[in-house]
Design a protein around this motif. Structure first.
Motif, PDB file in Angstrom:
ATOM      1  N   ALA A 121     -33.198 -86.267  36.686  1.00  0.00           N
ATOM      2  CA  ALA A 121     -33.009 -85.148  37.609  1.00  0.00           C
ATOM      3  C   ALA A 121     -34.156 -84.147  37.483  1.00  0.00           C
ATOM      4  CB  ALA A 121     -31.663 -84.464  37.336  1.00  0.00           C
ATOM      5  N   LEU A 122     -34.534 -83.816  36.266  1.00  0.00           N
ATOM      6  CA  LEU A 122     -35.619 -82.862  36.042  1.00  0.00           C
ATOM      7  C   LEU A 122     -36.960 -83.429  36.510  1.00  0.00           C
ATOM      8  CD1 LEU A 122     -34.385 -81.648  32.572  1.00  0.00           C
ATOM      9  CD2 LEU A 122     -34.510 -80.236  34.635  1.00  0.00           C
ATOM     10  N   PHE A 123     -37.215 -84.700  36.198  1.00  0.00           N
ATOM     11  CA  PHE A 123     -38.433 -85.364  36.649  1.00  0.00           C
ATOM     12  C   PHE A 123     -38.494 -85.358  38.182  1.00  0.00           C
ATOM     13  CE2 PHE A 123     -40.335 -89.295  38.265  1.00  0.00           C
ATOM     14  CZ  PHE A 123     -41.630 -89.176  37.786  1.00  0.00           C
ATOM     15  N   SER A 124     -37.402 -85.726  38.816  1.00  0.00           N
ATOM     16  CA  SER A 124     -37.374 -85.792  40.279  1.00  0.00           C
ATOM     17  C   SER A 124     -37.631 -84.432  40.916  1.00  0.00           C
ATOM     18  CB  SER A 124     -36.036 -86.358  40.758  1.00  0.00           C
ATOM     19  OG  SER A 124     -35.896 -87.698  40.327  1.00  0.00           O
ATOM     20  N   ARG A 125     -37.083 -83.375  40.331  1.00  0.00           N
ATOM     21  CA  ARG A 125     -37.338 -82.030  40.866  1.00  0.00           C
ATOM     22  C   ARG A 125     -38.821 -81.676  40.783  1.00  0.00           C
ATOM     23  NH1 ARG A 125     -33.026 -79.689  37.435  1.00  0.00           N
ATOM     24  NH2 ARG A 125     -31.258 -80.830  38.223  1.00  0.00           N
ATOM     25  N   CYS A 126     -39.508 -82.180  39.779  1.00  0.00           N
ATOM     26  CA  CYS A 126     -40.940 -81.911  39.641  1.00  0.00           C
ATOM     27  C   CYS A 126     -41.766 -82.557  40.743  1.00  0.00           C
ATOM     28  CB  CYS A 126     -41.448 -82.414  38.285  1.00  0.00           C
ATOM     29  SG  CYS A 126     -40.806 -81.505  36.896  1.00  0.00           S
ATOM     30  N   LEU A 127     -41.226 -83.582  41.364  1.00  0.00           N
ATOM     31  CA  LEU A 127     -41.946 -84.274  42.428  1.00  0.00           C
ATOM     32  C   LEU A 127     -41.924 -83.500  43.744  1.00  0.00           C
ATOM     33  CD1 LEU A 127     -40.684 -87.934  41.831  1.00  0.00           C
ATOM     34  CD2 LEU A 127     -42.688 -86.792  40.827  1.00  0.00           C
ATOM     35  N   ILE A 128     -41.009 -82.552  43.886  1.00  0.00           N
ATOM     36  CA  ILE A 128     -40.851 -81.799  45.129  1.00  0.00           C
ATOM     37  C   ILE A 128     -41.799 -80.610  45.126  1.00  0.00           C
ATOM     38  CG2 ILE A 128     -39.248 -80.498  46.566  1.00  0.00           C
ATOM     39  CD1 ILE A 128     -37.008 -82.239  45.223  1.00  0.00           C
ATOM     40  N   VAL A 129     -42.663 -80.566  46.136  1.00  0.00           N
ATOM     41  CA  VAL A 129     -43.654 -79.495  46.246  1.00  0.00           C
ATOM     42  C   VAL A 129     -43.106 -78.346  47.086  1.00  0.00           C
ATOM     43  CG1 VAL A 129     -45.984 -78.928  47.062  1.00  0.00           C
ATOM     44  CG2 VAL A 129     -45.543 -81.145  46.003  1.00  0.00           C
ATOM     45  N   SER A 130     -42.480 -78.663  48.202  1.00  0.00           N
ATOM     46  CA  SER A 130     -41.880 -77.662  49.093  1.00  0.00           C
ATOM     47  C   SER A 130     -40.934 -78.395  50.040  1.00  0.00           C
ATOM     48  CB  SER A 130     -42.972 -76.909  49.870  1.00  0.00           C
ATOM     49  OG  SER A 130     -43.687 -77.794  50.710  1.00  0.00           O
TER      50      SER A 130
ATOM     51  N   GLN B 155     -47.771 -76.404  22.587  1.00  0.00           N
ATOM     52  CA  GLN B 155     -48.638 -76.313  23.756  1.00  0.00           C
ATOM     53  C   GLN B 155     -48.292 -75.047  24.543  1.00  0.00           C
ATOM     54  OE1 GLN B 155     -49.620 -80.121  25.187  1.00  0.00           O
ATOM     55  NE2 GLN B 155     -49.597 -79.467  27.319  1.00  0.00           N
ATOM     56  N   THR B 156     -49.301 -74.466  25.159  1.00  0.00           N
ATOM     57  CA  THR B 156     -49.106 -73.268  25.974  1.00  0.00           C
ATOM     58  C   THR B 156     -48.522 -73.652  27.326  1.00  0.00           C
ATOM     59  OG1 THR B 156     -51.006 -72.272  24.890  1.00  0.00           O
ATOM     60  CG2 THR B 156     -50.302 -71.281  26.967  1.00  0.00           C
ATOM     61  N   PRO B 157     -47.518 -72.921  27.804  1.00  0.00           N
ATOM     62  CA  PRO B 157     -46.960 -73.205  29.130  1.00  0.00           C
ATOM     63  C   PRO B 157     -48.001 -73.026  30.240  1.00  0.00           C
ATOM     64  CG  PRO B 157     -45.505 -71.761  27.883  1.00  0.00           C
ATOM     65  CD  PRO B 157     -46.790 -71.856  27.114  1.00  0.00           C
ATOM     66  N   ILE B 158     -47.842 -73.843  31.292  1.00  0.00           N
ATOM     67  CA  ILE B 158     -48.687 -73.726  32.481  1.00  0.00           C
ATOM     68  C   ILE B 158     -47.796 -73.460  33.689  1.00  0.00           C
ATOM     69  CG2 ILE B 158     -50.504 -75.204  31.516  1.00  0.00           C
ATOM     70  CD1 ILE B 158     -49.443 -77.517  33.254  1.00  0.00           C
ATOM     71  N   SER B 159     -48.410 -73.139  34.804  1.00  0.00           N
ATOM     72  CA  SER B 159     -47.647 -72.877  36.028  1.00  0.00           C
ATOM     73  C   SER B 159     -47.066 -74.184  36.570  1.00  0.00           C
ATOM     74  CB  SER B 159     -48.549 -72.247  37.087  1.00  0.00           C
ATOM     75  OG  SER B 159     -49.482 -73.204  37.569  1.00  0.00           O
ATOM     76  N   LEU B 160     -46.028 -74.054  37.394  1.00  0.00           N
ATOM     77  CA  LEU B 160     -45.437 -75.238  38.009  1.00  0.00           C
ATOM     78  C   LEU B 160     -46.463 -75.951  38.884  1.00  0.00           C
ATOM     79  CD1 LEU B 160     -43.070 -77.113  38.583  1.00  0.00           C
ATOM     80  CD2 LEU B 160     -42.350 -75.507  40.389  1.00  0.00           C
ATOM     81  N   GLU B 161     -47.280 -75.218  39.599  1.00  0.00           N
ATOM     82  CA  GLU B 161     -48.303 -75.824  40.452  1.00  0.00           C
ATOM     83  C   GLU B 161     -49.298 -76.651  39.622  1.00  0.00           C
ATOM     84  OE1 GLU B 161     -52.015 -74.397  43.206  1.00  0.00           O
ATOM     85  OE2 GLU B 161     -50.179 -73.201  43.315  1.00  0.00           O
TER      86      GLU B 161
END
Length: 139
Positions: free
Chosen positions: A85-94, A52-58
């Motif tokens: 830990a990685l999943f949880s970091r994805c939940l943080i927007v700012s 799969q092609t990478p997408i932006s974090l947003e």
């Protein structure tokens, strides 16, 4: 709904490369992020099978939120702490902001290696999450 989680990342403590969630009905989420400086092992074993092609974090976070909000409540099951830990970091927007989600529980499930269903494509997060789901359901 139980969701089975697996992540691929750039070496021990490294950044997230791909994340997959598979639910009890085999609906899935799988996305890939760009890895700027992959370690040699990742170049050899992970990058070639991302499929799969990478997408932006947003964009990743928008897709993740859309998928998770398909459910009234979710329980994330993983077999490795770093996946949480990685999943949880994805939940943080700012600062002070995170994705809007249904109620969420997490379960670390570490099965015996002889009871583990082998992944159809080791080091691919989607295949590994599917194998985790099978291992969990046959326990």
């Amino acid at each position: 709904m139980r969701l089975f989680l697996d992540c691929e990342f750039n070496g021990f403590g490294g950044e997230l490369i791909s994340l997959a969630l598979v639910d009890e009905n085999n609906q899935s989420f799988y996305e890939v992020l760009a890895c700027q400086n992959p370690i040699p092992w990742v170049v050899e074993h992970v990058i070639p099978i991302l499929n799969q092609t990478p997408i932006s974090l947003e964009a990743f976070q928008k897709q993740l939120q859309k998928f998770l909000n398909l459910y009234d409540a979710i329980e994330i099951i993983a077999d490795w702490p770093e996946d949480f830990a990685l999943f949880s970091r994805c939940l943080i927007v700012s600062a002070g902001r995170c994705l809007s989600l249904p109620p969420l529980k997490m379960q670390l499930w570490m099965q015996e290696s002889n009871a583990k269903v082998a992944s159809q494509q080791p080091h691919n997060a989607l295949a590994d999450a599917q194998a985790l789901k099978l291992s969990y359901t046959i326990q």
